[in-house]
Scaffold this active site. Sequence first.
Site, PDB file in Angstrom:
ATOM      1  NE  ARG A  37      -4.142  -1.934   1.921  1.00  0.00           N
ATOM      2  CZ  ARG A  37      -5.152  -2.149   2.763  1.00  0.00           C
ATOM      3  NH1 ARG A  37      -5.186  -1.510   3.925  1.00  0.00           N
ATOM      4  NH2 ARG A  37      -6.111  -2.992   2.448  1.00  0.00           N
ATOM      5  N   GLY A 350      -8.967  -7.316  -0.871  1.00  0.00           N
ATOM      6  CA  GLY A 350      -9.167  -8.219   0.244  1.00  0.00           C
ATOM      7  C   GLY A 350      -8.353  -9.491   0.143  1.00  0.00           C
TER       8      GLY A 350
END
Length: 396
Positions: A37, A350
């Site tokens: 991220r 996810g």
Amino acid sequence: MTRTLRDLPAGLAGKRGLVRVDYNVPLNAGQVADATRIEASLPTLRWLLRHDVRPVLLSHLGRPGGQPNPALSLAPVASALAGLLEAEVLFSAPCDGEEALRASRELGTAQVLLAENTRFLPGETANDHALAGRLARLGDFFVNDAFGTLHRAHASTTGVPALLSLSAAGLLVERELEALGALDRPGRPFIVAFGGAKIGDKIELMRRFVERADLILVGGAMANTFLRAQGIETGISLVEEEALDLARSILVAGGERIRLPTDVTVLDRSGGESVENVAVGAIEPEMAALDIGPESRARYADALRGCGAFFWNGPMGLFEDPRFAAGTFAVAEAAAEATAAGAFTVIGGGDSAAAVRQAGLRDRVSHVCTGGGAALEYLSSGCLPGLDVLIERTRS
């Protein structure tokens, strides 16, 4: 239309760009364990630095419940970001105090400031107007590059941009929206795979795709619910009992376009804990279905050959346990092969995204979403609170 970085007016050199990033990363012994991220935010940060903008970053990490928690501090993230960005990254705590304000004003044009975890403050998740005002002081304009938080109406995602006169989406958000938008006009055949545990979390998206997809593959614990809805014995498998009627309605609407497993990998607790593959219909009372079986893996992989577009959300089984990972990895490999053959493939964040990364296939599919919840909500409704406020600011 949403304003993006490239739509911002000239003359921003020296200004403070208040950037909402998603640095909700795993930590291990005080170190960042997975920097995916952080890496995803680098194009936006480099764009700002090239234009002599002074980036001030806001992010959350974990769920500290509105209280400071040293184990969830963003301080280790600042160190990791500095190494990846190859720039000086300053850190300030708390994110809404006078020290952070002073640091933002004194920030040099080649420096970046990361403020402490926004969720250390109870007003963050409550979208407190006063907190949003304190955070807004840290920047002259706002950039949201945290796709994974766009479905949350929090102070740092919707409160701040409502108070600043200039707002834009970052390059990561732009890429995410482009990839998901392409599924509105997919290549054919368009195949969708759903897994994970709960139908209820994905019901609106499943209904939408039942109308648009050529084939829907179902796996994971979700498949158990569909099987039970058909009256098939599922033993001690995880079943979402309250969703049986929903499953029946989807089966009726989808008809032959919905494909369920024909065999499963089970944990048999009747005489210890043995693992075996059994046909659907042969699941015994002490068995728990935890993955799709070899025949189903082959059928699902074969279905992806020659597809024009593919969207996947939710693992095919309990892939964290190597004994029940084969189904998920088989679909991941099939997605990579379909991509190589020309299909546009989107992994919906996810656990699916984690599985693709674990299989070493992240770079072999078209797009991996950085936020599963945001992706599902956007595909279901076309709306996200954090995106809607940017559109409103664009129009104003």
